[in-house]
Design a protein around this motif. Structure first.
Motif, short mmCIF file in Angstrom:
data_model
loop_
_atom_site.label_atom_id
_atom_site.label_comp_id
_atom_site.label_asym_id
_atom_site.label_seq_id
_atom_site.Cartn_x
_atom_site.Cartn_y
_atom_site.Cartn_z
N SER A 6 15.77 29.42 -14.74
CA SER A 6 14.47 28.78 -14.56
C SER A 6 14.41 27.91 -13.31
CB SER A 6 14.13 27.92 -15.78
OG SER A 6 14.03 28.71 -16.95
N TRP A 9 11.87 28.66 -9.92
CA TRP A 9 10.50 28.15 -9.73
C TRP A 9 10.48 26.63 -9.65
CZ3 TRP A 9 8.23 24.82 -13.13
CH2 TRP A 9 8.73 24.76 -14.42
N ALA A 12 11.28 25.87 -6.03
CA ALA A 12 10.12 26.16 -5.19
C ALA A 12 9.08 25.05 -5.30
CB ALA A 12 9.51 27.51 -5.59
N PHE A 13 8.77 24.64 -6.52
CA PHE A 13 7.76 23.60 -6.73
C PHE A 13 8.23 22.27 -6.12
CE2 PHE A 13 5.99 20.07 -9.16
CZ PHE A 13 4.63 20.35 -9.11
N TYR A 179 11.26 30.24 -0.78
CA TYR A 179 11.24 29.54 -2.06
C TYR A 179 10.28 30.21 -3.06
CZ TYR A 179 14.28 25.80 -0.54
OH TYR A 179 15.38 25.08 -0.12
N PHE A 180 9.20 30.77 -2.56
CA PHE A 180 8.33 31.56 -3.45
C PHE A 180 9.10 32.75 -4.02
CE2 PHE A 180 4.41 29.70 -1.36
CZ PHE A 180 3.90 29.16 -2.54
N ALA A 183 11.16 31.64 -6.88
CA ALA A 183 10.33 31.54 -8.09
C ALA A 183 10.10 32.92 -8.68
CB ALA A 183 9.01 30.87 -7.75
N TYR A 184 9.87 33.90 -7.82
CA TYR A 184 9.68 35.28 -8.28
C TYR A 184 10.93 35.81 -8.97
CZ TYR A 184 9.22 40.38 -7.87
OH TYR A 184 9.19 41.73 -8.12
N SER A 186 13.16 34.01 -10.57
CA SER A 186 13.22 33.36 -11.89
C SER A 186 12.38 34.12 -12.90
CB SER A 186 12.73 31.92 -11.80
OG SER A 186 13.76 31.04 -11.43
N PHE A 187 11.13 34.37 -12.54
CA PHE A 187 10.23 35.06 -13.45
C PHE A 187 10.77 36.45 -13.80
CE2 PHE A 187 6.79 38.17 -13.94
CZ PHE A 187 6.13 37.66 -15.05
#
Length: 204
Positions: A6, A9, A12-13, A179-180, A183-184, A186-187
């Motif tokens: 996890s 993301w 990234a945030f 960083y996006f 996040a991708y 992670s998902f």
């Protein structure tokens, strides 16, 4: 393991939002023309705040890389991509230790490019194991990063193209895109675990 996966993301945030807020609040700082490192350079009023944001991101990136390696071993996937992300986090820690304008800051920054090759490694090694489109997304992200990195290094060839007024914007394009992608990842990995009939590893 889910906690580590996890982190993509969360990283990234934390970095994108944190850097935008600090850049906006820093007096006389221009998000379009100035670099990210200038927010927390030696003597900056936001030196401590930037160390917290960037340092936390680097440490969490190390843990994220370890989580990917663990995930890879559990699901019989090549763990080389995780090593690239692990190196990205470790080199990021080095860049934080030597704050700008220390000469070693740029050395670690350039070496950190190795992490930007991780989407290409995912493209070749994991293929579409995380669902349809994973491979094409990884390749697209790598192409965007290569393009952005070329523009980011353009000031070295100022006689060819002068992007200095937009240098900060170009750098953010590269870093934020990466960083996006985290996040991708992670998902995609969490979704893969959810859809698997039986997880071979225990959560931590």
């Amino acid at each position: 393991m889910k906690n580590l996966l996890s982190l993509g993301w969360i990283i990234a945030f934390l970095f994108i939002v944190g850097s935008l807020i600090l850049g906006y609040l820093l007096p006389d700082y221009d998000l379009v023309s100035q670099t990210l490192s200038e927010i927390g350079e030696d003597g900056s009023p936001f030196y401590t705040q930037w160390m917290l944001v960037d340092g936390s991101t680097a440490v969490l990136s190390v843990l994220f890389g370890l989580g990917i390696i663990w995930f890879s071993k559990g699901y019989q996937l090549p763990y080389l991509p995780g090593l690239f992300l692990l190196c990205f986090g470790l080199l990021g820690c080095g860049a934080i230790f030597f704050a700008s304008p220390h000469p070693l800051h740029n050395v670690f920054g350039l070496l950190n490019i190795v992490g930007y090759f991780s989407p290409l490694v995912f493209f070749f090694r994991w293929k579409d194991r995380l669902g349809e489109g994973f491979r094409s997304t990884s390749l697209l992200v790598f192409i965007l990063i290569v393009l952005g990195t070329f523009l980011n290094l353009a000031p070295l060839f100022a006689s060819i193209v002068d992007l200095m007024p937009y240098y900060g914007l170009v750098q953010r394009f590269v870093v934020f895109t990466f960083y996006f992608y985290c996040a991708y990842l992670s998902f995609s990995m969490l979704q893969y675990m959810k859809e698997s009939e039986q997880s071979p590893l225990l959560n931590i």
